[in-house]
Write an enzyme that holds these catalytic residues in place. Structure first.
Site, mmCIF file in Angstrom:
data_model
loop_
_atom_site.group_PDB
_atom_site.id
_atom_site.type_symbol
_atom_site.label_atom_id
_atom_site.label_comp_id
_atom_site.label_asym_id
_atom_site.label_seq_id
_atom_site.Cartn_x
_atom_site.Cartn_y
_atom_site.Cartn_z
ATOM 1 N N ARG A 20 -12.658 -2.560 -2.154
ATOM 2 C CA ARG A 20 -12.284 -2.282 -0.752
ATOM 3 C C ARG A 20 -13.446 -1.787 0.119
ATOM 4 O O ARG A 20 -13.596 -2.259 1.247
ATOM 5 C CB ARG A 20 -11.101 -1.311 -0.665
ATOM 6 C CG ARG A 20 -9.784 -1.871 -1.200
ATOM 7 C CD ARG A 20 -8.591 -1.019 -0.773
ATOM 8 N NE ARG A 20 -8.258 -1.199 0.617
ATOM 9 C CZ ARG A 20 -8.402 -0.294 1.567
ATOM 10 N NH1 ARG A 20 -8.865 0.901 1.285
ATOM 11 N NH2 ARG A 20 -8.077 -0.566 2.811
ATOM 12 N N CYS A 62 -26.064 -5.596 -8.134
ATOM 13 C CA CYS A 62 -27.212 -5.980 -7.315
ATOM 14 C C CYS A 62 -26.782 -6.527 -5.959
ATOM 15 O O CYS A 62 -26.925 -7.722 -5.661
ATOM 16 C CB CYS A 62 -28.052 -6.999 -8.067
ATOM 17 S SG CYS A 62 -28.593 -6.327 -9.625
ATOM 18 N N GLU A 63 -26.219 -5.664 -5.154
ATOM 19 C CA GLU A 63 -25.802 -5.973 -3.787
ATOM 20 C C GLU A 63 -25.899 -4.680 -2.998
ATOM 21 O O GLU A 63 -25.486 -3.625 -3.493
ATOM 22 C CB GLU A 63 -24.327 -6.403 -3.730
ATOM 23 C CG GLU A 63 -23.967 -7.668 -4.431
ATOM 24 C CD GLU A 63 -24.322 -8.929 -3.654
ATOM 25 O OE1 GLU A 63 -24.612 -8.824 -2.440
ATOM 26 O OE2 GLU A 63 -24.299 -9.983 -4.271
ATOM 27 N N ARG A 99 0.804 -1.224 0.000
ATOM 28 C CA ARG A 99 0.000 0.000 0.000
ATOM 29 C C ARG A 99 0.842 1.281 0.000
ATOM 30 O O ARG A 99 0.536 2.219 -0.733
ATOM 31 C CB ARG A 99 -0.876 -0.021 1.248
ATOM 32 C CG ARG A 99 -1.962 0.997 1.270
ATOM 33 C CD ARG A 99 -2.642 1.001 2.645
ATOM 34 N NE ARG A 99 -3.061 -0.315 3.065
ATOM 35 C CZ ARG A 99 -4.187 -0.912 2.698
ATOM 36 N NH1 ARG A 99 -5.022 -0.283 1.910
ATOM 37 N NH2 ARG A 99 -4.487 -2.131 3.115
HETATM 38 C C1 LIG Z 1 -0.466 -8.090 2.254
HETATM 39 C C2 LIG Z 1 0.885 -8.373 2.766
HETATM 40 C C3 LIG Z 1 1.880 -7.387 2.726
HETATM 41 C C4 LIG Z 1 1.627 -5.973 2.243
HETATM 42 O O1 LIG Z 1 0.872 -5.219 3.121
HETATM 43 P P1 LIG Z 1 0.646 -3.642 2.898
HETATM 44 O O2 LIG Z 1 -0.281 -3.240 3.959
HETATM 45 O O3 LIG Z 1 0.056 -3.463 1.540
HETATM 46 O O4 LIG Z 1 1.986 -2.970 2.992
HETATM 47 C C5 LIG Z 1 3.145 -7.734 3.164
HETATM 48 N N1 LIG Z 1 3.423 -8.984 3.617
HETATM 49 C C6 LIG Z 1 2.500 -9.942 3.673
HETATM 50 C C7 LIG Z 1 2.875 -11.286 4.177
HETATM 51 C C8 LIG Z 1 1.202 -9.678 3.250
HETATM 52 O O5 LIG Z 1 0.273 -10.645 3.326
#
Ligand SMILES: *Cc1c(COP(=O)(O)O)cnc(C)c1O
Length: 404
Positions: free
Chosen positions: A307, A338-339, A271
């Protein structure tokens, strides 16, 4: 993204012109933003000199992965498909880590064949399976064990992964037993302790608790770990009010941790690298009167961007055209699916909107297209990337005939 003469521009491009040219819904990424995020990340954690493995599940567009590779990041993958895509993007196997609670035999065999940096394991059964494969291939395989530190990430419960009731990792007791088992293994080399407590973490406290727990576990294990993989989870400013994770503080905390534990740090950010780099441009199909509010029915829906429906996440929505006048409208922005969960946001005191207007949903770069589906037989959206002063199509709109 700024308003010029009350029209929304993204990296100099007029949002409505993009919408008209490419049709909506459309994901629009900014390469500048992605690069800046990476630079920023590297800057704050410079003293730690980590291996940064981009979490491919946040965004698995091949063109995006290639850009990320150009900036020297590795990859964190959670399936054979993601692993293949990371390799296809040119990311070196020695910069790839494989995470996830349920890797199949086929997935492990492929990872072993490709000599990736390490496989992060999450159970005794998985360790035995990897050992079996390593023995049959007469190879020594590097693995990590994922610790469940029982730390509350203080984020949405749906994206919290480090508490004892979550399926991820193993608790300290089991962790220590596995370390003992692996000391005797001929085919497995335990060189990493990994952890990932959740996503969209804004408060430093959970990370501090996590580091404490790691310290304690490492001490008890009496094992020298070459790598400590701290996962990802760094939160971003979805609300646009300057609440985001304090990278500087986190870095300082890790520097302190490294004084007691000499090892190389791995990060798996998703992210924080890609989240704020994209907007979803959508057009209003209809506006309909509801009870106490009006429904703004968009041509984007939960299949395009999941999300809000999946996690109750809130994303800023901006009008393309800013108009003067009283902000007295109560709107619920919804998709045509349709949700009842096909809804993006309830906003009070919004400016007036009209049918056929363009709007944008902000910060959709992470867990946007990677979660898109064909629900209601809807083609997946198009993706474009703004690279300096050019617009590049990085994923064509899915052809409806492909779905028939
Ligand atoms: C989803 C995930 C990430 C990434 O998480 P972010 O919040 O997008 O930084 C890193 N490591 C593992 C094992 C994950 O499942």
């Amino acid at each position: 993204m700024i308003y010029q003469k009350n029209r929304l521009k993204v990296d100099g491009f007029d949002v409505a012109l993009l919408g008209q040219k490419f049709k909506t819904p459309i994901y629009c990424y900014s390469l500048d933003k992605i690069k800046n995020n990476i630079l920023n990340f590297k800057k704050y954690f410079k003293k730690i000199n980590p291996l940064i493995c981009f979490s491919v599940k946040a965004n698995s567009n091949l063109k995006i992965l290639k850009e990320i590779k150009k900036n020297n990041l590795g990859a964190d993958v959670v399936s054979i498909g993601e692993l293949m895509k990371a390799l296809k993007a040119g990311i070196k196997p020695q910069k790839i880590v494989f995470s996830g609670v349920g890797k199949t035999t086929k997935e492990i065999e492929f990872a072993v064949k490709k000599n990736i940096l390490l496989i992060n394991t999450e159970s005794k059964s998985e360790i035995l399976e990897i050992e079996k494969i390593a023995r049959s291939k007469k190879k020594i395989v590097n693995i990590g064990i994922r610790l469940n530190p029982n730390t509350d990430a203080q984020t949405l419960s749906q994206i919290s992964t480090g508490k004892k009731e979550n399926k991820f990792g193993v608790d300290q007791k089991i962790f220590l037993r596995l370390v003992d088992y692996l000391k005797k293994s001929k085919y497995l080399n335990l060189n990493c302790l990994s952890v990932h407590i959740g996503s969209q973490i804004l408060n430093i406290k959970p990370y501090q608790n996590m580091l404490k727990s790691l310290n304690n576990t490492i001490k008890k294990s009496n094992h020298k770990f070459e790598y400590i993989d701290l996962g990802g989870g760094m939160g971003i400013d979805y609300e646009h009010n300057n609440t985001k994770l304090d990278f500087k503080k986190y870095s300082k905390n890790i520097e302190k941790f490294l004084k007691h534990n000499k090892c190389k740090i791995i990060f798996e950010p998703g992210r924080s690298i890609i989240g704020n780099s994209a907007i979803l441009i959508s057009k209003i199909i209809y506006i309909k009167k509801g009870y106490n509010k009006d429904f703004v029915i968009l041509d984007a829906a939960m299949n395009d961007f999941m999300r809000p429906a999946l996690y109750g996440a809130n994303h800023k929505i901006l009008p393309y055209k800013k108009i003067k006048g009283k902000k007295i409208y109560n709107y619920e922005f919804v998709g045509p699916i349709c949700e009842s969960t096909d809804t993006f946001s309830n906003i009070k005191n919004f400016q007036k909107l009209n049918e056929k207007d363009f709007i944008v949903i902000c910060d959709v770069g992470a867990y946007g297209t990677s979660l898109a589906s064909n629900y209601n037989v809807r083609p997946k959206p198009m993706e474009i990337l703004i690279r300096r002063n050019k617009v590049q199509v990085i994923n064509k709109r899915e052809n409806l005939s492909k779905l028939l």
